[in-house]
Design a protein around this motif. Structure first.
Motif, PDB file in Angstrom:
ATOM      1  N   SER A   7      10.780   3.273  -7.319  1.00  0.00           N
ATOM      2  CA  SER A   7      10.996   2.639  -6.025  1.00  0.00           C
ATOM      3  C   SER A   7      11.840   3.564  -5.176  1.00  0.00           C
ATOM      4  O   SER A   7      12.883   4.041  -5.628  1.00  0.00           O
ATOM      5  N   ILE A  30       9.158   0.649  -0.952  1.00  0.00           N
ATOM      6  CA  ILE A  30       7.782   0.894  -1.382  1.00  0.00           C
ATOM      7  C   ILE A  30       7.783   1.272  -2.846  1.00  0.00           C
ATOM      8  O   ILE A  30       8.825   1.558  -3.429  1.00  0.00           O
ATOM      9  N   LYS A  31       6.598   1.293  -3.451  1.00  0.00           N
ATOM     10  CA  LYS A  31       6.441   1.789  -4.809  1.00  0.00           C
ATOM     11  C   LYS A  31       5.537   3.009  -4.770  1.00  0.00           C
ATOM     12  O   LYS A  31       4.460   2.969  -4.181  1.00  0.00           O
ATOM     13  N   ALA A  32       6.016   4.073  -5.378  1.00  0.00           N
ATOM     14  CA  ALA A  32       5.285   5.333  -5.344  1.00  0.00           C
ATOM     15  C   ALA A  32       5.337   5.978  -6.718  1.00  0.00           C
ATOM     16  O   ALA A  32       5.901   5.419  -7.664  1.00  0.00           O
ATOM     17  N   TYR A  33       4.725   7.155  -6.844  1.00  0.00           N
ATOM     18  CA  TYR A  33       4.668   7.865  -8.114  1.00  0.00           C
ATOM     19  C   TYR A  33       5.340   9.229  -8.006  1.00  0.00           C
ATOM     20  O   TYR A  33       5.091   9.970  -7.053  1.00  0.00           O
ATOM     21  N   THR A  61       3.744  10.785  -4.745  1.00  0.00           N
ATOM     22  CA  THR A  61       2.432  10.367  -4.270  1.00  0.00           C
ATOM     23  C   THR A  61       2.485   8.877  -3.939  1.00  0.00           C
ATOM     24  O   THR A  61       2.904   8.062  -4.761  1.00  0.00           O
ATOM     25  N   TYR A  62       2.058   8.560  -2.708  1.00  0.00           N
ATOM     26  CA  TYR A  62       2.089   7.175  -2.253  1.00  0.00           C
ATOM     27  C   TYR A  62       0.881   6.910  -1.370  1.00  0.00           C
ATOM     28  O   TYR A  62       0.619   7.625  -0.395  1.00  0.00           O
ATOM     29  N   ASP A  63       0.105   5.909  -1.721  1.00  0.00           N
ATOM     30  CA  ASP A  63      -1.025   5.454  -0.910  1.00  0.00           C
ATOM     31  C   ASP A  63      -1.974   6.609  -0.562  1.00  0.00           C
ATOM     32  O   ASP A  63      -2.424   6.733   0.577  1.00  0.00           O
ATOM     33  N   GLY A  64      -2.238   7.479  -1.534  1.00  0.00           N
ATOM     34  CA  GLY A  64      -3.208   8.554  -1.335  1.00  0.00           C
ATOM     35  C   GLY A  64      -2.659   9.809  -0.694  1.00  0.00           C
ATOM     36  O   GLY A  64      -3.386  10.801  -0.532  1.00  0.00           O
ATOM     37  N   SER A  65      -1.388   9.802  -0.311  1.00  0.00           N
ATOM     38  CA  SER A  65      -0.775  10.983   0.299  1.00  0.00           C
ATOM     39  C   SER A  65       0.377  11.478  -0.566  1.00  0.00           C
ATOM     40  O   SER A  65       1.017  10.700  -1.268  1.00  0.00           O
ATOM     41  N   THR A  66       0.621  12.790  -0.494  1.00  0.00           N
ATOM     42  CA  THR A  66       1.720  13.387  -1.257  1.00  0.00           C
ATOM     43  C   THR A  66       2.852  13.748  -0.316  1.00  0.00           C
ATOM     44  O   THR A  66       2.628  14.355   0.732  1.00  0.00           O
ATOM     45  N   TYR A  67       4.067  13.389  -0.688  1.00  0.00           N
ATOM     46  CA  TYR A  67       5.262  13.634   0.123  1.00  0.00           C
ATOM     47  C   TYR A  67       6.170  14.619  -0.607  1.00  0.00           C
ATOM     48  O   TYR A  67       6.463  14.441  -1.788  1.00  0.00           O
TER      49      TYR A  67
END
Length: 214
Positions: A7, A30-33, A61-67
């Motif tokens: 998170s 949000i929840k991301a990887y 990686t979140y919702d198909g995009s990498t940050y």
């Protein structure tokens, strides 16, 4: 492929700043990887992403995009990065306003006596000054927050040779300041550097209020 669900809040992970800084801001959880499979290359060379303390950081990686973490990417690209709490803004590269070098660093050997801080009739309030014939040096501390140094310096007694180096001895800038030039502005990139050393061969006059970072 196994990933760890985490998170994150606001730009805490992206910029590497504590959550407390953003208290009261418009945050959304949000929840991301954490995506350990992402590799980063700069100009074809693999780069390890590190935070301000030198710890390894991982892309998200979140919702198909990498940050990617802002500070780590800025360091990898040799671009200054800072955070302006007053506007809640992440700042990359040169700042609009210049910051005097003595606003971010205490100079214990500086001169503040009004009888000694004047050059050609103008009082510069705080200066570094050497009138001897022997060379010496002083250090400046941009602390990775600035892109460019605009160093004001005048020769005292006779022309002087200037060399600006990083802490590993790599030459960043070499210049000559003549008596006839008066105060000369030397521009040098300091992106990604905590400390630089300025070497001179003869006497110099360096106004710390007029020398600045951007």
């Amino acid at each position: 492929m196994k990933k760890t669900i985490v998170s994150i809040i606001g730009v805490t992970m992206l910029f590497g700043t504590s959550v407390g800084v953003y208290a009261g801001a418009n945050l959304q959880e949000i929840k991301a990887y954490l995506n350990n499979d992402i590799k980063v290359k700069v100009n074809g060379k693999s780069t390890q992403l590190l935070d301000a303390q030198g710890n390894v950081v991982t892309p998200i990686t979140y919702d198909g995009s990498t940050y990617l973490p802002a500070r780590a990417i800025a360091n990898a690209l040799n671009v200054a990065v800072d955070y302006d709490a007053s506007t809640n803004s992440v700042l990359f590269g040169e700042k609009v306003e210049g910051t005097p070098v003595n606003a971010v660093q205490t100079f214990y050997t500086s001169i503040k006596d009004a009888n000694l801080t004047k050059y050609k009739g103008k009082d510069y309030i705080e200066v570094l000054k050497s009138s001897g014939n022997g060379g010496s040096n002083f250090s400046l501390e941009p602390n990775k927050k600035f892109q460019t140094l605009y160093l004001q310096i005048a020769a005292v007694g006779k022309d002087t040779e200037i060399e600006i180096k990083d802490t590993e001895g790599r030459l960043l800038k070499k210049d000559t300041v003549t008596i006839d030039e008066g105060l000369k502005t030397i521009e040098v990139s300091v992106a990604g550097l905590d400390t630089i050393n300025v070497f001179y061969t003869t006497g110099v006059f360096v106004p710390l209020t007029a020398s600045y970072y951007k």
